[in-house]
Design a protein around this motif. Sequence first.
Motif, PDB file in Angstrom:
ATOM      1  N   SER A  33       9.053  -9.877 -39.529  1.00 22.80           N
ATOM      2  CA  SER A  33       9.222 -10.900 -38.489  1.00 22.80           C
ATOM      3  C   SER A  33       9.840 -12.202 -39.006  1.00 22.80           C
ATOM      4  CB  SER A  33       7.856 -11.215 -37.858  1.00 22.80           C
ATOM      5  OG  SER A  33       6.968 -11.674 -38.867  1.00 22.80           O
ATOM      6  N   GLU A  34       9.970 -12.345 -40.332  1.00 24.51           N
ATOM      7  CA  GLU A  34      10.464 -13.601 -40.909  1.00 24.51           C
ATOM      8  C   GLU A  34      11.958 -13.575 -41.180  1.00 24.51           C
ATOM      9  OE1 GLU A  34       8.619 -16.132 -43.868  1.00 24.51           O
ATOM     10  OE2 GLU A  34       6.850 -14.843 -43.786  1.00 24.51           O
ATOM     11  N   ASN A  35      12.590 -14.731 -40.967  1.00 28.61           N
ATOM     12  CA  ASN A  35      13.999 -14.913 -41.304  1.00 28.61           C
ATOM     13  C   ASN A  35      14.115 -15.678 -42.612  1.00 28.61           C
ATOM     14  OD1 ASN A  35      15.218 -13.588 -39.145  1.00 28.61           O
ATOM     15  ND2 ASN A  35      14.917 -15.347 -37.810  1.00 28.61           N
ATOM     16  N   PRO A  36      15.204 -15.469 -43.350  1.00 32.53           N
ATOM     17  CA  PRO A  36      15.332 -16.131 -44.650  1.00 32.53           C
ATOM     18  C   PRO A  36      15.644 -17.615 -44.522  1.00 32.53           C
ATOM     19  CG  PRO A  36      17.309 -14.898 -44.158  1.00 32.53           C
ATOM     20  CD  PRO A  36      16.342 -14.610 -43.057  1.00 32.53           C
ATOM     21  N   SER A  37      15.171 -18.342 -45.522  1.00 36.71           N
ATOM     22  CA  SER A  37      15.499 -19.762 -45.657  1.00 36.71           C
ATOM     23  C   SER A  37      15.832 -19.996 -47.120  1.00 36.71           C
ATOM     24  CB  SER A  37      14.308 -20.622 -45.238  1.00 36.71           C
ATOM     25  OG  SER A  37      14.475 -21.942 -45.699  1.00 36.71           O
ATOM     26  N   GLY A  38      16.890 -20.751 -47.372  1.00 35.94           N
ATOM     27  CA  GLY A  38      17.269 -21.057 -48.750  1.00 35.94           C
ATOM     28  C   GLY A  38      16.168 -21.789 -49.498  1.00 35.94           C
ATOM     29  N   LYS A  39      15.311 -22.502 -48.757  1.00 35.59           N
ATOM     30  CA  LYS A  39      14.222 -23.237 -49.402  1.00 35.59           C
ATOM     31  C   LYS A  39      13.211 -22.287 -50.038  1.00 35.59           C
ATOM     32  CE  LYS A  39      14.629 -27.278 -46.487  1.00 35.59           C
ATOM     33  NZ  LYS A  39      14.048 -28.093 -45.434  1.00 35.59           N
ATOM     34  N   GLN A  68      18.118  -4.855 -44.985  1.00 33.75           N
ATOM     35  CA  GLN A  68      18.101  -3.456 -44.581  1.00 33.75           C
ATOM     36  C   GLN A  68      17.117  -3.397 -43.421  1.00 33.75           C
ATOM     37  OE1 GLN A  68      17.539  -1.776 -48.478  1.00 33.75           O
ATOM     38  NE2 GLN A  68      19.721  -1.360 -48.678  1.00 33.75           N
ATOM     39  N   GLU A  69      15.862  -3.060 -43.660  1.00 33.13           N
ATOM     40  CA  GLU A  69      14.888  -3.177 -42.571  1.00 33.13           C
ATOM     41  C   GLU A  69      14.384  -4.619 -42.471  1.00 33.13           C
ATOM     42  OE1 GLU A  69      12.236  -0.119 -43.818  1.00 33.13           O
ATOM     43  OE2 GLU A  69      13.951   1.242 -43.765  1.00 33.13           O
ATOM     44  N   ALA A  70      14.180  -5.239 -43.603  1.00 36.96           N
ATOM     45  CA  ALA A  70      13.742  -6.643 -43.644  1.00 36.96           C
ATOM     46  C   ALA A  70      14.653  -7.392 -44.608  1.00 36.96           C
ATOM     47  CB  ALA A  70      12.291  -6.723 -44.127  1.00 36.96           C
ATOM     48  N   PHE A  71      14.699  -8.700 -44.449  1.00 35.60           N
ATOM     49  CA  PHE A  71      15.460  -9.517 -45.397  1.00 35.60           C
ATOM     50  C   PHE A  71      14.746  -9.465 -46.739  1.00 35.60           C
ATOM     51  CE2 PHE A  71      16.652 -11.582 -41.372  1.00 35.60           C
ATOM     52  CZ  PHE A  71      18.029 -11.550 -41.503  1.00 35.60           C
ATOM     53  N   PRO A  95       4.797 -16.317 -50.723  1.00 36.32           N
ATOM     54  CA  PRO A  95       3.829 -16.010 -49.658  1.00 36.32           C
ATOM     55  C   PRO A  95       4.458 -15.376 -48.416  1.00 36.32           C
ATOM     56  CG  PRO A  95       4.387 -18.330 -49.609  1.00 36.32           C
ATOM     57  CD  PRO A  95       5.118 -17.741 -50.783  1.00 36.32           C
ATOM     58  N   HIS A  96       5.718 -14.961 -48.486  1.00 41.61           N
ATOM     59  CA  HIS A  96       6.463 -14.493 -47.319  1.00 41.61           C
ATOM     60  C   HIS A  96       6.442 -12.982 -47.143  1.00 41.61           C
ATOM     61  CE1 HIS A  96       7.940 -18.563 -47.232  1.00 41.61           C
ATOM     62  NE2 HIS A  96       8.240 -18.437 -48.511  1.00 41.61           N
ATOM     63  N   GLY A  97       5.822 -12.260 -48.067  1.00 39.80           N
ATOM     64  CA  GLY A  97       5.814 -10.798 -47.975  1.00 39.80           C
ATOM     65  C   GLY A  97       5.495 -10.175 -49.316  1.00 39.80           C
ATOM     66  N   ARG A  98       6.181  -9.069 -49.620  1.00 35.51           N
ATOM     67  CA  ARG A  98       5.909  -8.311 -50.849  1.00 35.51           C
ATOM     68  C   ARG A  98       6.815  -8.739 -51.995  1.00 35.51           C
ATOM     69  NH1 ARG A  98       7.935  -3.418 -50.330  1.00 35.51           N
ATOM     70  NH2 ARG A  98       9.060  -3.872 -48.434  1.00 35.51           N
ATOM     71  N   THR A  99       6.353  -8.434 -53.216  1.00 37.39           N
ATOM     72  CA  THR A  99       7.174  -8.633 -54.413  1.00 37.39           C
ATOM     73  C   THR A  99       7.086  -7.386 -55.278  1.00 37.39           C
ATOM     74  OG1 THR A  99       5.447  -9.540 -55.839  1.00 37.39           O
ATOM     75  CG2 THR A  99       6.629 -11.100 -54.433  1.00 37.39           C
ATOM     76  N   GLN A 100       8.122  -7.164 -56.045  1.00 37.12           N
ATOM     77  CA  GLN A 100       8.121  -6.048 -56.997  1.00 37.12           C
ATOM     78  C   GLN A 100       8.932  -6.480 -58.212  1.00 37.12           C
ATOM     79  OE1 GLN A 100       9.689  -2.405 -55.408  1.00 37.12           O
ATOM     80  NE2 GLN A 100       9.849  -1.452 -57.433  1.00 37.12           N
ATOM     81  N   ALA A 101       8.410  -6.201 -59.401  1.00 34.23           N
ATOM     82  CA  ALA A 101       9.113  -6.549 -60.638  1.00 34.23           C
ATOM     83  C   ALA A 101       9.060  -5.366 -61.588  1.00 34.23           C
ATOM     84  CB  ALA A 101       8.471  -7.762 -61.290  1.00 34.23           C
TER      85      ALA A 101
END
Length: 197
Positions: A33-39, A68-71, A95-101
């Motif tokens: 549901s979130e859109n990207p922000s450069g911040k 793709q499905e999400a930003f 805090p906007h979603g998932r991370t993977q490293a």
Amino acid sequence: MQRKIAKTALEQRRMAKAYGLYAVALTLTYKPSENPSGKDISRFLDKLRRKLKGLGIPLLYTWVLERQEAFHYHLQIWLPRGERLDAKSRERWWPHGRTQAELCRSPARWARYLSKSETKESLPPGVRFFGTGGLDDRGQETVRRACLPRWLQRELPVFARPRRRRGGGWVDILTGELYRSPYVWKPEGITRRPPEP
């Protein structure tokens, strides 16, 4: 974009060797549901930069935004050997979603993947879709020069500092010398500029 990312990757590898760094492939995904922000990417990198500053290491990074499905952002970052980017820190900083490293076994291949353009076509207008940073002066100048038009690269002396000139052409900010493209755009296509009398 592709030329800049490729040349940046080479310069980052040069610096990584000097500092004893290794590459990490990182993905930061937004909730659907979130859109990207450069911040958002700037805040994440600022937190990582502060962590590395205490170790006396510059933060070398390249990021691209895709959809793709999400930003999501794909990043290549360079960390000191023995230093890890743990899941708790990543979750706190993103805090906007998932991370993977994961360990980036082939930085050159990952840089090529970052520069692909197919997944950047569906991005909202006006959003920045890639960024790089952390290079020393030598690296910045090498990348800047590699991104110039090929005709200008051939004409410039080694220590020239070209900048775009309002009204067309390029100017060397050190000498004031003006460089004009040998090509002219016309509705029927690009042609060689006729020699000046």
